[in-house]
Design a protein around this motif. Structure first.
Motif, PDB file in Angstrom:
ATOM      1  N   LEU A 192       0.798  -1.217   0.000  1.00 35.92           N
ATOM      2  CA  LEU A 192       0.000   0.000   0.000  1.00 35.92           C
ATOM      3  C   LEU A 192       0.836   1.275   0.000  1.00 35.92           C
ATOM      4  O   LEU A 192       0.288   2.374   0.095  1.00 35.92           O
ATOM      5  CB  LEU A 192      -0.935   0.018   1.226  1.00 35.92           C
ATOM      6  N   LEU A 193       2.148   1.141  -0.119  1.00 37.05           N
ATOM      7  CA  LEU A 193       3.026   2.309  -0.105  1.00 37.05           C
ATOM      8  C   LEU A 193       3.558   2.562  -1.508  1.00 37.05           C
ATOM      9  O   LEU A 193       4.185   1.685  -2.101  1.00 37.05           O
ATOM     10  CB  LEU A 193       4.189   2.086   0.863  1.00 37.05           C
ATOM     11  N   PRO A 194       3.330   3.750  -2.060  1.00 36.87           N
ATOM     12  CA  PRO A 194       3.888   4.041  -3.390  1.00 36.87           C
ATOM     13  C   PRO A 194       5.394   4.225  -3.320  1.00 36.87           C
ATOM     14  O   PRO A 194       5.966   4.379  -2.236  1.00 36.87           O
ATOM     15  CB  PRO A 194       3.191   5.359  -3.769  1.00 36.87           C
ATOM     16  N   ALA A 195       6.050   4.214  -4.465  1.00 35.75           N
ATOM     17  CA  ALA A 195       7.476   4.536  -4.519  1.00 35.75           C
ATOM     18  C   ALA A 195       7.678   5.944  -3.981  1.00 35.75           C
ATOM     19  O   ALA A 195       6.931   6.870  -4.325  1.00 35.75           O
ATOM     20  CB  ALA A 195       7.982   4.438  -5.949  1.00 35.75           C
ATOM     21  N   LEU A 196       8.677   6.116  -3.128  1.00 29.58           N
ATOM     22  CA  LEU A 196       8.884   7.403  -2.471  1.00 29.58           C
ATOM     23  C   LEU A 196       9.941   8.258  -3.151  1.00 29.58           C
ATOM     24  O   LEU A 196      10.337   9.296  -2.611  1.00 29.58           O
ATOM     25  CB  LEU A 196       9.256   7.174  -0.999  1.00 29.58           C
ATOM     26  N   ASP A 197      10.402   7.842  -4.314  1.00 31.00           N
ATOM     27  CA  ASP A 197      11.378   8.648  -5.052  1.00 31.00           C
ATOM     28  C   ASP A 197      10.810   9.138  -6.386  1.00 31.00           C
ATOM     29  O   ASP A 197      11.548   9.642  -7.230  1.00 31.00           O
ATOM     30  CB  ASP A 197      12.668   7.867  -5.275  1.00 31.00           C
ATOM     31  N   LEU A 198       9.467   8.999  -6.552  1.00 25.87           N
ATOM     32  CA  LEU A 198       8.808   9.422  -7.791  1.00 25.87           C
ATOM     33  C   LEU A 198       7.492  10.115  -7.463  1.00 25.87           C
ATOM     34  O   LEU A 198       6.831   9.771  -6.475  1.00 25.87           O
ATOM     35  CB  LEU A 198       8.505   8.217  -8.688  1.00 25.87           C
ATOM     36  N   GLU A 199       7.095  11.076  -8.303  1.00 23.43           N
ATOM     37  CA  GLU A 199       5.731  11.581  -8.223  1.00 23.43           C
ATOM     38  C   GLU A 199       4.800  10.480  -8.727  1.00 23.43           C
ATOM     39  O   GLU A 199       4.984   9.955  -9.830  1.00 23.43           O
ATOM     40  CB  GLU A 199       5.560  12.840  -9.074  1.00 23.43           C
ATOM     41  N   THR A 200       3.809  10.133  -7.951  1.00 19.83           N
ATOM     42  CA  THR A 200       2.979   8.972  -8.265  1.00 19.83           C
ATOM     43  C   THR A 200       2.230   9.137  -9.586  1.00 19.83           C
ATOM     44  O   THR A 200       2.150   8.202 -10.394  1.00 19.83           O
ATOM     45  CB  THR A 200       1.986   8.717  -7.122  1.00 19.83           C
ATOM     46  N   ALA A 201       1.662  10.301  -9.847  1.00 20.30           N
ATOM     47  CA  ALA A 201       0.831  10.495 -11.037  1.00 20.30           C
ATOM     48  C   ALA A 201       1.641  10.503 -12.317  1.00 20.30           C
ATOM     49  O   ALA A 201       1.200   9.980 -13.350  1.00 20.30           O
ATOM     50  CB  ALA A 201       0.032  11.791 -10.915  1.00 20.30           C
ATOM     51  N   THR A 202       2.842  11.073 -12.277  1.00 20.95           N
ATOM     52  CA  THR A 202       3.638  11.238 -13.496  1.00 20.95           C
ATOM     53  C   THR A 202       4.794  10.267 -13.596  1.00 20.95           C
ATOM     54  O   THR A 202       5.386  10.116 -14.661  1.00 20.95           O
ATOM     55  CB  THR A 202       4.198  12.664 -13.569  1.00 20.95           C
ATOM     56  N   LEU A 203       5.150   9.625 -12.462  1.00 20.59           N
ATOM     57  CA  LEU A 203       6.341   8.774 -12.364  1.00 20.59           C
ATOM     58  C   LEU A 203       7.623   9.555 -12.649  1.00 20.59           C
ATOM     59  O   LEU A 203       8.655   8.983 -12.991  1.00 20.59           O
ATOM     60  CB  LEU A 203       6.240   7.557 -13.291  1.00 20.59           C
ATOM     61  N   GLY A 204       7.540  10.880 -12.506  1.00 21.96           N
ATOM     62  CA  GLY A 204       8.718  11.712 -12.673  1.00 21.96           C
ATOM     63  C   GLY A 204       9.556  11.735 -11.411  1.00 21.96           C
ATOM     64  O   GLY A 204       9.036  11.598 -10.290  1.00 21.96           O
ATOM     65  N   ALA A 205      10.859  11.899 -11.574  1.00 19.21           N
ATOM     66  CA  ALA A 205      11.768  11.956 -10.424  1.00 19.21           C
ATOM     67  C   ALA A 205      11.484  13.193  -9.581  1.00 19.21           C
ATOM     68  O   ALA A 205      11.052  14.235 -10.096  1.00 19.21           O
ATOM     69  CB  ALA A 205      13.213  11.963 -10.908  1.00 19.21           C
ATOM     70  N   LEU A 206      11.697  13.080  -8.266  1.00 17.25           N
ATOM     71  CA  LEU A 206      11.490  14.201  -7.374  1.00 17.25           C
ATOM     72  C   LEU A 206      12.668  15.171  -7.450  1.00 17.25           C
ATOM     73  O   LEU A 206      13.822  14.746  -7.549  1.00 17.25           O
ATOM     74  CB  LEU A 206      11.345  13.713  -5.927  1.00 17.25           C
ATOM     75  N   ALA A 207      12.371  16.453  -7.399  1.00 21.92           N
ATOM     76  CA  ALA A 207      13.425  17.467  -7.304  1.00 21.92           C
ATOM     77  C   ALA A 207      13.892  17.528  -5.857  1.00 21.92           C
ATOM     78  O   ALA A 207      13.085  17.601  -4.924  1.00 21.92           O
ATOM     79  CB  ALA A 207      12.889  18.814  -7.751  1.00 21.92           C
ATOM     80  N   ALA A 208      15.184  17.485  -5.645  1.00 19.87           N
ATOM     81  CA  ALA A 208      15.736  17.345  -4.295  1.00 19.87           C
ATOM     82  C   ALA A 208      15.251  18.415  -3.335  1.00 19.87           C
ATOM     83  O   ALA A 208      14.956  18.125  -2.162  1.00 19.87           O
ATOM     84  CB  ALA A 208      17.263  17.340  -4.359  1.00 19.87           C
ATOM     85  N   GLN A 209      15.156  19.661  -3.768  1.00 21.62           N
ATOM     86  CA  GLN A 209      14.809  20.761  -2.870  1.00 21.62           C
ATOM     87  C   GLN A 209      13.315  21.073  -2.840  1.00 21.62           C
ATOM     88  O   GLN A 209      12.861  21.838  -1.989  1.00 21.62           O
ATOM     89  CB  GLN A 209      15.588  22.018  -3.263  1.00 21.62           C
ATOM     90  N   ALA A 210      12.546  20.536  -3.768  1.00 17.02           N
ATOM     91  CA  ALA A 210      11.105  20.794  -3.797  1.00 17.02           C
ATOM     92  C   ALA A 210      10.414  20.008  -2.690  1.00 17.02           C
ATOM     93  O   ALA A 210      10.941  19.013  -2.190  1.00 17.02           O
ATOM     94  CB  ALA A 210      10.532  20.425  -5.160  1.00 17.02           C
ATOM     95  N   ARG A 211       9.212  20.451  -2.319  1.00 18.16           N
ATOM     96  CA  ARG A 211       8.462  19.808  -1.249  1.00 18.16           C
ATOM     97  C   ARG A 211       7.346  18.943  -1.850  1.00 18.16           C
ATOM     98  O   ARG A 211       6.687  19.342  -2.818  1.00 18.16           O
ATOM     99  CB  ARG A 211       7.841  20.841  -0.315  1.00 18.16           C
TER     100      ARG A 211
END
Length: 253
Positions: A153-172
């Motif tokens: 039940l836990l999504p990947a925590l290194d991607l935006e779930t809807a887009t599967l795009g990588a997270l920006a390090a400084q963004a919230r």
């Protein structure tokens, strides 16, 4: 098919309720058999050997019989032994332990083993019974993350779930029940940076998963709490978790 006897099984009692004037039905979390329902005949009698042993948050070794093909809902308990090592938690620690028990009852299917989750739970029970100090919150948050991951039940925590795009390090980013990880807004109650979410993802994938996860959770436990609580309640469904309602009622006194 002949009955199969399970012996010396590491276990914790999650919940018990009356079955008859003298017996109990137990929900147990075991290391190799997963969550199982057991009937402890005569456990309420003053002379029963079960009576002082079948307590929550205490490490046990159980023996029980699985009848036939194992599809029966409730299995007869044959023996229970307290392993020892710590005493019963009290106060907030006891409420926290009962909260974890309720999560396991709601989210774990019967007869579905989760050995790593069991080992983490045993570690949490030891912390709850100790002079835990500031360790309690990180331990609870790390266990919540592990539980969500174990049951899928836990999504990947290194991607935006809807887009599967990588997270920006400084963004919230914030973790929401219906949408997974998304960019945080001013209306969000809590959020973590992309770098912090990424560290949690890496910790989950480490060989010593719970230890690494605990270290990663410690600096962000307060921000994680409302996000994980909302996600867990969403998957547990209605009504509100009884232990959560009790905590809310006590805080309102």
């Amino acid at each position: 098919m002949a009955a199969r006897r399970v012996t010396d099984e590491p276990a914790f009692i999650l919940h018990s309720y009356d079955w008859s004037e003298s017996s109990l039905i137990l929900e147990a979390f075991t290391r190799h058999q997963g969550r199982v329902a057991l009937v402890a005949k005569g456990a309420k009698k003053p002379s029963s050997n079960f009576r002082p042993v079948l307590l929550p948050l205490q490490p046990l070794r159980l023996a029980f019989t699985v009848a036939g093909d194992g599809e029966a809902d409730i299995h007869p308990l044959k023996g229970a032994e307290w392993v020892g090592g710590h005493v019963m938690p009290t106060g907030d620690a006891l409420l926290s332990g009962l909260y974890l028990n309720e999560l396991l009852l709601r989210l774990l299917a019967r007869a579905d083993p989760h050995a790593a989750l069991f080992d983490a739970y045993a570690g949490v029970a030891r912390v709850l019974a100790s002079e835990h100090g500031d360790a309690l919150e990180p331990v609870l948050r790390a266990f919540e993350l592990l539980l969500l991951r174990e049951v899928g039940l836990l999504p990947a925590l290194d991607l935006e779930t809807a887009t599967l795009g990588a997270l920006a390090a400084q963004a919230r980013y914030t973790l929401v029940a219906e949408g997974g990880l998304r960019a945080a807004t001013d209306a969000d109650r809590a959020s973590l940076s992309g770098a912090q979410w990424g560290a949690l993802q890496q910790a989950q994938e480490a060989g010593t998963a719970y230890t690494a996860l605990l270290r990663a959770v410690a600096p962000v436990a307060a921000e994680l709490k409302p996000q994980l609580r909302a996600l867990l309640q969403y998957h547990c469904g209605s009504p509100l978790l009884r232990t959560r309602q009790l905590m809310i009622d006590l805080q309102a006194l």
